[in-house]
Design a protein around this motif. Structure first.
Motif, PDB file in Angstrom:
ATOM      1  N   LYS A  45     -42.601  -9.206  22.842  1.00 56.48           N
ATOM      2  CA  LYS A  45     -42.062  -9.462  21.501  1.00 56.48           C
ATOM      3  C   LYS A  45     -40.884 -10.422  21.563  1.00 56.48           C
ATOM      4  O   LYS A  45     -40.770 -11.334  20.744  1.00 56.48           O
ATOM      5  N   TYR A  49     -41.783 -15.948  18.845  1.00 57.26           N
ATOM      6  CA  TYR A  49     -41.058 -16.057  17.575  1.00 57.26           C
ATOM      7  C   TYR A  49     -41.845 -16.905  16.592  1.00 57.26           C
ATOM      8  O   TYR A  49     -42.436 -17.905  16.955  1.00 57.26           O
ATOM      9  N   ARG A  55     -42.021 -11.466  17.016  1.00 59.68           N
ATOM     10  CA  ARG A  55     -43.255 -10.874  16.488  1.00 59.68           C
ATOM     11  C   ARG A  55     -44.039 -10.184  17.599  1.00 59.68           C
ATOM     12  O   ARG A  55     -44.157 -10.715  18.698  1.00 59.68           O
ATOM     13  N   ASP A  56     -44.606  -9.035  17.281  1.00 56.56           N
ATOM     14  CA  ASP A  56     -45.533  -8.374  18.194  1.00 56.56           C
ATOM     15  C   ASP A  56     -46.810  -7.990  17.450  1.00 56.56           C
ATOM     16  O   ASP A  56     -47.540  -7.097  17.856  1.00 56.56           O
ATOM     17  N   ASP A  57     -47.059  -8.707  16.358  1.00 53.83           N
ATOM     18  CA  ASP A  57     -48.254  -8.442  15.544  1.00 53.83           C
ATOM     19  C   ASP A  57     -49.038  -9.722  15.281  1.00 53.83           C
ATOM     20  O   ASP A  57     -49.777  -9.822  14.313  1.00 53.83           O
ATOM     21  N   PHE A  58     -48.887 -10.707  16.183  1.00 52.80           N
ATOM     22  CA  PHE A  58     -49.478 -12.016  15.950  1.00 52.80           C
ATOM     23  C   PHE A  58     -50.242 -12.460  17.188  1.00 52.80           C
ATOM     24  O   PHE A  58     -49.784 -12.276  18.313  1.00 52.80           O
ATOM     25  N   TYR A  97     -54.001  -7.554  13.325  1.00 51.93           N
ATOM     26  CA  TYR A  97     -53.124  -8.635  13.798  1.00 51.93           C
ATOM     27  C   TYR A  97     -53.192  -9.807  12.836  1.00 51.93           C
ATOM     28  O   TYR A  97     -54.253 -10.133  12.302  1.00 51.93           O
ATOM     29  N   HIS A  98     -52.078 -10.455  12.652  1.00 49.70           N
ATOM     30  CA  HIS A  98     -52.070 -11.765  12.008  1.00 49.70           C
ATOM     31  C   HIS A  98     -52.467 -12.734  13.108  1.00 49.70           C
ATOM     32  O   HIS A  98     -52.148 -12.520  14.279  1.00 49.70           O
TER      33      HIS A  98
END
Length: 143
Positions: A45, A49, A55-58, A97-98
């Motif tokens: 994460k 960035y 971010r940890d959802d991309f 996830y994005h």
């Protein structure tokens, strides 16, 4: 060769997930299977960035195409992108996830495998490479 670089959060994918995703991606191509490379890059994460926010959802997917290029036909391109999206959907969209995917293209003239310039698309030599699933010297008359 298409080379897929998949940048993802730490722990997002198991070894089995990676194998299944690699198979699904490889299956969308009609070129020799060994042309398709997939690299998974875990990103902590604090190392990923977007807009200055960690971010940890991309998941970021960058494709480099050498063997074939995306058509200038917008319908064909949209169809190909839909196939690529469907191949990865169970691992990104369906997991919440994005994600972003983009294709970069390198001129075929700037590409070699094992010091060999690959044969022309759909030539007899390329068909042999596909059948053997490896690069091998070939007669220029055939490729």
């Amino acid at each position: 060769m298409p080379l897929w670089n998949i940048y993802h959060p730490v722990g997002a994918y198991t070894a089995e997930d990676k194998q299944e995703m690699a198979t699904r991606i490889t299956d969308i191509y009609t070129i020799p299977r060994f042309y398709v490379g997939i690299l998974f890059h875990e990103q902590p994460k604090e190392s990923f960035y977007m807009g200055a926010v960690a971010r940890d959802d991309f998941v970021r997917i960058r494709l480099d195409h050498f063997a074939r290029h995306i058509s200038n036909d917008s319908e064909w391109t949209a169809g190909w992108l839909k196939k690529a999206d469907a191949a990865i959907a169970p691992f990104v969209r369906d997991r919440g996830y994005h994600y972003e995917l983009h294709v970069g293209e390198t001129p075929r003239e700037l590409w070699m495998i094992d010091s060999i310039r690959p044969p022309r698309p759909n030539s007899e030599a390329e068909k042999e490479w596909k059948l053997e699933n490896r690069a091998a010297p070939f007669d220029p008359e055939k490729g």
